[in-house]
Write a protein that holds these residues in place. Structure first.
Motif, PDB file in Angstrom:
ATOM      1  N   ARG A 265      25.481  70.713  64.366  1.00  0.00           N
ATOM      2  CA  ARG A 265      24.303  70.154  65.034  1.00  0.00           C
ATOM      3  C   ARG A 265      24.169  68.679  64.663  1.00  0.00           C
ATOM      4  N   LEU A 266      24.111  67.834  65.677  1.00  0.00           N
ATOM      5  CA  LEU A 266      24.006  66.398  65.466  1.00  0.00           C
ATOM      6  C   LEU A 266      22.571  66.006  65.140  1.00  0.00           C
ATOM      7  N   GLU A 267      22.368  65.472  63.915  1.00  0.00           N
ATOM      8  CA  GLU A 267      21.059  64.932  63.530  1.00  0.00           C
ATOM      9  C   GLU A 267      20.845  63.583  64.226  1.00  0.00           C
ATOM     10  N   HIS A 268      21.704  62.627  63.917  1.00  0.00           N
ATOM     11  CA  HIS A 268      21.699  61.362  64.645  1.00  0.00           C
ATOM     12  C   HIS A 268      22.904  60.530  64.231  1.00  0.00           C
ATOM     13  N   VAL A 269      23.518  59.886  65.198  1.00  0.00           N
ATOM     14  CA  VAL A 269      24.607  58.937  64.947  1.00  0.00           C
ATOM     15  C   VAL A 269      24.585  57.877  66.039  1.00  0.00           C
ATOM     16  N   TRP A 270      25.139  56.738  65.714  1.00  0.00           N
ATOM     17  CA  TRP A 270      25.465  55.747  66.729  1.00  0.00           C
ATOM     18  C   TRP A 270      26.941  55.885  67.109  1.00  0.00           C
ATOM     19  N   TRP A 271      27.749  56.301  66.120  1.00  0.00           N
ATOM     20  CA  TRP A 271      29.194  56.431  66.292  1.00  0.00           C
ATOM     21  C   TRP A 271      29.539  57.915  66.463  1.00  0.00           C
ATOM     22  N   LEU A 272      29.865  58.318  67.705  1.00  0.00           N
ATOM     23  CA  LEU A 272      30.224  59.705  67.991  1.00  0.00           C
ATOM     24  C   LEU A 272      31.742  59.798  68.154  1.00  0.00           C
ATOM     25  N   GLU A 273      32.362  60.602  67.304  1.00  0.00           N
ATOM     26  CA  GLU A 273      33.820  60.773  67.387  1.00  0.00           C
ATOM     27  C   GLU A 273      34.199  62.170  66.898  1.00  0.00           C
ATOM     28  N   ILE A 274      34.759  62.949  67.818  1.00  0.00           N
ATOM     29  CA  ILE A 274      35.176  64.329  67.529  1.00  0.00           C
ATOM     30  C   ILE A 274      36.608  64.495  68.029  1.00  0.00           C
ATOM     31  N   ARG A 275      37.474  65.037  67.172  1.00  0.00           N
ATOM     32  CA  ARG A 275      38.879  65.208  67.556  1.00  0.00           C
ATOM     33  C   ARG A 275      39.356  66.612  67.206  1.00  0.00           C
ATOM     34  N   GLY A 276      40.279  67.120  68.034  1.00  0.00           N
ATOM     35  CA  GLY A 276      40.861  68.436  67.796  1.00  0.00           C
ATOM     36  C   GLY A 276      42.322  68.450  68.169  1.00  0.00           C
ATOM     37  N   VAL A 277      43.065  69.376  67.588  1.00  0.00           N
ATOM     38  CA  VAL A 277      44.494  69.512  67.887  1.00  0.00           C
ATOM     39  C   VAL A 277      44.868  70.989  67.852  1.00  0.00           C
TER      40      VAL A 277
ATOM     41  N   GLN B 196      21.642  60.998  78.193  1.00  0.00           N
ATOM     42  CA  GLN B 196      21.330  61.107  79.613  1.00  0.00           C
ATOM     43  C   GLN B 196      22.000  60.026  80.452  1.00  0.00           C
ATOM     44  N   HIS B 197      22.088  58.815  79.906  1.00  0.00           N
ATOM     45  CA  HIS B 197      22.656  57.708  80.672  1.00  0.00           C
ATOM     46  C   HIS B 197      23.872  57.080  79.992  1.00  0.00           C
ATOM     47  N   CYS B 198      24.226  57.575  78.816  1.00  0.00           N
ATOM     48  CA  CYS B 198      25.325  56.979  78.055  1.00  0.00           C
ATOM     49  C   CYS B 198      26.582  57.857  78.191  1.00  0.00           C
ATOM     50  N   PRO B 199      27.611  57.386  78.913  1.00  0.00           N
ATOM     51  CA  PRO B 199      28.819  58.199  79.068  1.00  0.00           C
ATOM     52  C   PRO B 199      29.625  58.276  77.779  1.00  0.00           C
ATOM     53  N   VAL B 200      30.313  59.395  77.603  1.00  0.00           N
ATOM     54  CA  VAL B 200      31.254  59.538  76.490  1.00  0.00           C
ATOM     55  C   VAL B 200      32.649  59.691  77.085  1.00  0.00           C
TER      56      VAL B 200
ATOM     57  N   THR C  40      31.557  55.034  70.914  1.00  0.00           N
ATOM     58  CA  THR C  40      31.389  54.177  69.729  1.00  0.00           C
ATOM     59  C   THR C  40      30.983  52.753  70.081  1.00  0.00           C
ATOM     60  N   GLU C  41      30.800  52.457  71.367  1.00  0.00           N
ATOM     61  CA  GLU C  41      30.617  51.057  71.758  1.00  0.00           C
ATOM     62  C   GLU C  41      29.242  50.727  72.311  1.00  0.00           C
ATOM     63  N   ALA C  42      28.482  51.718  72.753  1.00  0.00           N
ATOM     64  CA  ALA C  42      27.212  51.422  73.432  1.00  0.00           C
ATOM     65  C   ALA C  42      26.100  51.018  72.477  1.00  0.00           C
ATOM     66  N   GLY C  43      26.229  51.389  71.206  1.00  0.00           N
ATOM     67  CA  GLY C  43      25.176  51.094  70.252  1.00  0.00           C
ATOM     68  C   GLY C  43      23.916  51.897  70.512  1.00  0.00           C
ATOM     69  N   VAL C  44      24.081  53.096  71.080  1.00  0.00           N
ATOM     70  CA  VAL C  44      22.940  53.953  71.430  1.00  0.00           C
ATOM     71  C   VAL C  44      22.815  55.068  70.398  1.00  0.00           C
TER      72      VAL C  44
END
Length: 260
Positions: A133-145, A173-177, A238-242
C-alpha cells in the motif's frame, strides 16, 4: 463399426479441455473416453506434481482430487499460491496453459521497505498474505522479472498490473505512468497510461477485474520454446513531481493472450 474407447481417448487428448467437455455430449462412449484419466493427464502440465508440492494446500489438492479431471478443474478454478507466498499458479480453463502472478513481495519497489512511503498490509480480497500500500511518494518505480521457463511454450502471453485504488488517492487522475515490458537484452515496449479508473483523460485506463481489483496490460510477448529468457516489466513515474498516494499493488499477472 465403433472405434475402441482407447482410440477415441487418444484422439480427444490431442484437442483441448474445452473440446473434451463438448465431446462428452456425443455419446456415452465419448463421455467415458473424454472423462478418462488418460485424456486429462495429457491436459495437465508435465510438472504439475512439482508445482502442487510447492503449495501450502498441496495435500488437500491431491487428497480431494479423485481424478486427473478433478485436479485440472481445481487448478483452473482458483489460483494456487506457491514459492513461499511470492507467486501464484493457475491453469487457463479453456486451454490448459499456465498462468502465473508475481506477488507484490516478488517485485522490486523503490522505497518499498520504508514504512514512511510503503506499507505492507493483509487484504482479505487478495490471494496473497500481504499487498503493498502506497503511503506517499513522488518517485514511483516498480519492477518485476519472470523466467519464461515457467510458462507454456509456443504461446502469446500478456502481462497485467493488478492493483486497486483507495477512495482518498491522489496524484493518479491526471498524471500518466509509464508501463514497459520486454525481454532482457532486447527492445522494450513502453506506453503511458492512467491508473485512476475515474480519470476523464484520453489515455488508456484500467479494466475492472473483480472488486476491488483493477488491471492494465503492459503488453504482449511470445514464449517460443524452452529457452530461459527473462521478461521484464516496469511501472515508472519519476518526472512529474506529483505527490502520489492510495495505490495498492497485488502483483503482476501473466496469462495466455486469447486469439482475436
Amino acid at each position: 463399426m465403433e472405434l475402441p474407447e482407447g482410440c477415441i481417448a487418444n484422439i480427444i487428448a490431442r484437442t483441448t479441455p474445452k473440446d473434451a467437455c463438448r465431446l462428452c455430449a456425443v455419446s456415452k462412449l465419448f463421455k467415458s473416453a473424454a472423462d478418462s484419466d488418460y485424456v486429462w493427464g495429457r491436459f495437465l502440465p508435465s510438472d504439475v506434481v512439482s508445482l502442487v508440492s510447492h503449495s501450502h494446500s498441496h495435500s488437500s489438492l491431491i487428497s480431494l482430487s479423485t481424478s486427473n479431471k478433478s485436479l485440472y478443474l481445481a487448478l483452473s478454478d482458483r489460483p494456487t499460491v506457491i514459492d513461499k507466498g511470492k507467486m501464484s499458479f493457475q491453469l487457463d480453463k479453456k486451454s490448459g496453459k499456465k498462468c502465473y502472478m508475481l506477488a507484490a513481495r516478488a517485485l522490486t519497489i523503490v522505497w518499498g521497505d520504508t514504512p514512511r512511503y510503503w506499507e505492507w498490509i493483509p487484504l482479505e480480497e487478495s490471494r496473497f498474505s500481504e499487498v503493498a500500500r502506497l503511503e506517499h511518494v513522488w518517485w514511483l518505480e516498480i519492477r518485476g522479472v519472470l523466467s519464461t521457463l515457467v510458462l507454456t511454450p509456443n504461446t502469446h502471453y500478456a502481462a497485467y498490473l493488478v492493483f486497486s485504488m483507495e477512495e482518498d488517492r491522489i496524484g493518479f487522475q491526471h498524471c500518466p505512468v509509464e508501463l514497459s515490458i520486454g525481454m532482457l537484452g532486447g527492445e522494450a515496449s513502453t506506453k503511458n497510461v492512467i491508473l485512476d479508473p475515474e480519470s476523464d483523460g484520453v489515455r488508456q485506463l484500467p479494466n475492472l477485474r473483480g472488486n476491488p481489483w483493477l488491471e492494465i496490460e503492459f503488453g504482449v510477448f511470445f514464449v517460443s520454446s524452452t529457452e530461459d529468457e527473462q521478461v521484464q516489466m516496469s511501472v515508472v513515474e519519476t518526472e512529474a513531481g506529483v505527490l502520489k498516494s492510495g495505490l495498492i499493488i497485488e502483483g503482476i499477472e501473466f496469462r495466455p493472450k486469447e486469439d482475436n
